[in-house]
Design a protein around this motif. Structure first.
Motif, short mmCIF file in Angstrom:
data_model
loop_
_atom_site.label_atom_id
_atom_site.label_comp_id
_atom_site.label_asym_id
_atom_site.label_seq_id
_atom_site.Cartn_x
_atom_site.Cartn_y
_atom_site.Cartn_z
N ALA A 365 0.70 -1.26 -0.02
CA ALA A 365 -0.04 0.01 -0.08
C ALA A 365 0.78 1.36 -0.05
O ALA A 365 0.14 2.48 -0.51
N GLN A 366 1.98 1.16 0.42
CA GLN A 366 2.95 2.17 0.66
C GLN A 366 3.70 2.66 -0.81
O GLN A 366 4.28 3.73 -0.96
N LEU A 367 3.81 1.66 -1.74
CA LEU A 367 4.46 1.62 -2.95
C LEU A 367 3.49 2.52 -3.74
O LEU A 367 2.08 2.52 -3.79
N LYS A 368 4.43 3.33 -4.76
CA LYS A 368 3.67 4.30 -5.65
C LYS A 368 3.69 3.78 -6.99
O LYS A 368 4.60 2.96 -7.31
N PRO A 369 2.51 3.85 -7.65
CA PRO A 369 2.55 3.43 -9.02
C PRO A 369 3.55 3.90 -10.16
O PRO A 369 4.10 5.18 -9.69
N THR A 370 4.29 3.23 -10.79
CA THR A 370 5.64 3.82 -11.32
C THR A 370 5.08 4.47 -12.77
O THR A 370 4.01 4.40 -13.21
N ARG A 371 5.85 5.48 -13.35
CA ARG A 371 5.90 6.13 -14.54
C ARG A 371 7.07 6.27 -15.04
O ARG A 371 8.16 6.61 -14.37
N LEU A 372 7.10 6.79 -16.38
CA LEU A 372 8.13 7.14 -17.15
C LEU A 372 8.27 8.55 -16.82
O LEU A 372 7.41 9.26 -17.23
N LYS A 373 9.77 8.93 -16.31
CA LYS A 373 9.96 10.26 -16.34
C LYS A 373 10.04 11.14 -17.63
O LYS A 373 9.81 12.32 -17.75
N THR A 374 10.46 10.47 -18.41
CA THR A 374 10.70 10.98 -19.92
C THR A 374 10.23 10.58 -21.04
O THR A 374 9.81 9.35 -20.86
N LYS A 375 9.99 11.17 -22.13
CA LYS A 375 9.58 10.70 -23.49
C LYS A 375 10.83 10.52 -24.46
O LYS A 375 11.43 11.40 -24.34
N THR A 376 10.63 9.67 -25.20
CA THR A 376 11.91 9.47 -26.38
C THR A 376 11.12 9.85 -27.65
O THR A 376 10.21 9.25 -27.90
N ASP A 377 12.04 10.63 -28.22
CA ASP A 377 11.68 10.86 -29.88
C ASP A 377 12.95 10.83 -30.66
O ASP A 377 13.74 11.68 -30.42
N ILE A 378 13.19 9.78 -31.32
CA ILE A 378 14.31 9.68 -32.28
C ILE A 378 14.14 10.05 -33.85
O ILE A 378 15.03 9.85 -34.36
N THR A 379 13.13 10.71 -33.85
CA THR A 379 12.92 11.38 -35.09
C THR A 379 14.01 12.25 -35.57
O THR A 379 14.69 12.21 -36.75
N PRO A 380 14.44 13.16 -34.78
CA PRO A 380 15.71 14.04 -35.01
C PRO A 380 16.96 13.07 -35.63
O PRO A 380 17.50 13.58 -36.49
N ILE A 381 17.27 12.15 -34.79
CA ILE A 381 18.33 11.29 -35.40
C ILE A 381 18.00 10.85 -36.64
O ILE A 381 19.11 10.69 -37.67
N LEU A 382 17.00 10.03 -36.91
CA LEU A 382 16.61 9.42 -38.21
C LEU A 382 16.71 10.29 -39.29
O LEU A 382 17.47 10.15 -40.34
N GLU A 383 16.28 11.52 -38.96
CA GLU A 383 16.47 12.62 -40.12
C GLU A 383 17.77 12.99 -40.29
O GLU A 383 17.88 12.98 -41.87
N GLN A 384 18.51 13.02 -39.52
CA GLN A 384 20.18 13.36 -39.80
C GLN A 384 20.71 12.27 -40.63
O GLN A 384 21.48 12.22 -41.63
N LEU A 385 20.26 10.81 -40.18
CA LEU A 385 20.87 9.68 -40.93
C LEU A 385 20.06 9.52 -42.41
O LEU A 385 20.83 9.26 -43.64
N ASN A 386 19.03 9.68 -42.71
CA ASN A 386 18.44 9.94 -43.91
C ASN A 386 18.83 10.87 -44.71
O ASN A 386 19.04 10.71 -46.19
N ASP A 387 19.43 12.02 -44.32
CA ASP A 387 20.01 13.17 -44.96
C ASP A 387 21.28 12.68 -45.70
O ASP A 387 21.57 13.08 -46.90
N VAL A 388 21.92 11.55 -45.29
CA VAL A 388 23.26 11.30 -45.88
C VAL A 388 23.03 10.04 -46.77
O VAL A 388 23.90 9.56 -47.33
N LEU A 389 21.99 9.37 -46.61
CA LEU A 389 21.72 8.16 -47.40
C LEU A 389 21.32 8.62 -48.88
O LEU A 389 20.87 9.67 -49.30
#
Length: 389
Positions: A365-389
């Motif tokens: 009962a003393q435990l708290k429900p967990t949650r993710l502190k941060t969100k992840t967005d890898i789109t900027p990385i993929l855009e960089q890589l697609n630019d060089v392909l």
């Protein structure tokens, strides 16, 4: 690039290499290093990567696994992979045949072929790796970069050195805003916060399970010795909550039969019902052995509390984010050394010593429900890589 520093560093690295050669030769006879040392320091069976690809470099097993969302978003034909560890090598070989051990820095002068991009994970700050890759035409990226409280003061004392490295890194993708600020103090430029890549591709529910009445406790990815701890805690919980249910998910399929025998003996002693999930896909018995692969995330979706295995024995822990995405209460052991960055990204995980597991379960009962502190967005990385392909 500072030419004087480049020449000095290159000379020192060659000198260190020559001095270390006798010791490396002797060390290569140890079974643990029989493959990696000859490959990294003598280029034994370690040919250069093919030209003009997207080159990913990771160190550990965890980093090699974490790069998967980026790797899967690119054509397999352009993938080039290196690592410095045996466990990392076992992972990257599953991505592409173009997988190698990264040679020691001075050997890169002869080994490194021109690539379209170099993508390095986290804190693999090899000066010549970045400099030579960039000189030979690659866009250089540092991804999932982090700088924790313990290591940052040490890096800051060597800021003059890291400024030389960051001068050859085109873009940096940091896990948090704090990491971004610390990396910029070390000389990083063009820093973007993208979150932790390990959270970019969490598994999704594939089957809707019916949640039983009462509390559902999930013992997830358990290893040898952990099921006994869980059963002891569950027996105590049942005395307080007779309607509680337990689902046990062994990490390795080859242990299913052994765990089944353990659960059967325990159920008889405690006068509880139990069954195997492969025989009955309900969760209505007191104890259910999940002896089918691919069901763990489905269980997380209906579980109230998760005892996360792999950390009550010195295995290294497992990915707590997979359960945290559903807000489960999570209890872990102290040996989560392979999952430290994931645990830092999850709020609410209770870490206890094995001897204290029962007491912590009873304090649910003393435990708290967990949650993710941060969100992840890898789109900027993929855009960089697609630019060089």
């Amino acid at each position: 690039m500072d030419k004087l520093f480049f020449l000095f560093y290159s000379f020192v690295s060659v000198l260190i290499y020559i001095i270390a050669l006798p010791f490396l030769f002797l060390l290569s006879f140890k079974s643990k290093y029989r493959v990696s040392i000859p490959a990294r320091f003598f280029l034994w069976k370690n040919p250069p990567l093919d030209r003009d690809g997207i080159w990913f470099h990771t160190c550990s097993y965890g980093e090699a696994k974490a790069i998967k969302p980026l790797v899967e978003a690119l054509p397999k034909t352009v993938l080039r992979m290196t690592t410095t560890t045996h466990t990392g090598k076992s992972v990257i070989e599953g991505y592409t045949p173009q997988s190698r051990y990264l040679p020691f820095e001075p050997l890169l002068f002869w080994w490194l072929r021109p690539q379209k991009a170099l993508v390095v994970m986290e804190a693999e700050f090899w000066y010549l790796l970045f400099v030579l890759a960039k000189l030979r035409g690659a866009k250089t990226l540092l991804v999932n970069a982090r700088m924790n409280d313990r290591s940052f003061p040490k890096y800051l004392k060597m800021r003059w050195f890291y400024r030389q490295i960051f001068a050859s890194i085109d873009a940096v993708y940091a896990q948090t805003q704090t990491d971004k600020e610390r990396l910029e103090l070390l000389g990083a430029k063009d820093v973007t916060v993208t979150g932790n890549i390990k959270l970019a591709s969490l598994p999704k529910v594939t089957r809707r399970l019916v949640k039983p009445e009462g509390m559902l406790l999930c013992a997830a990815s358990t290893h040898e010795g952990e099921e006994a701890l869980v059963l002891e805690a569950f027996a105590a919980l049942k005395k307080e909550m007779p309607g509680a249910k337990l689902a046990v998910v062994p990490r390795h399929p080859e242990r299913f039969e052994k765990v089944a025998a353990l659960l059967e003996t325990f159920a008889k002693q405690e006068q509880m019902g139990w069954h195997r999930f492969s025989d009955d896909m309900s969760l209505q018995d007191d104890i259910v052995l999940i002896d089918k692969m691919g069901e763990l995330v489905n269980l997380y979706a209906v579980s109230d509390m998760v005892i996360l295995g792999g950390a009550f024995v010195p295995v290294g822990g497992h990915n707590g984010a997979e359960a945290a995405q559903f807000g489960c209460k999570i209890i872990s052991g102290p040996h989560y050394f392979n999952q430290k960055d994931i645990f830092e990204a999850v709020e609410g995980i209770a870490v206890v010593e094995p001897a204290n597991l029962t007491r912590r379960v009873l304090q649910h009962a003393q435990l708290k429900p967990t949650r993710l502190k941060t969100k992840t967005d890898i789109t900027p990385i993929l855009e960089q890589l697609n630019d060089v392909l």
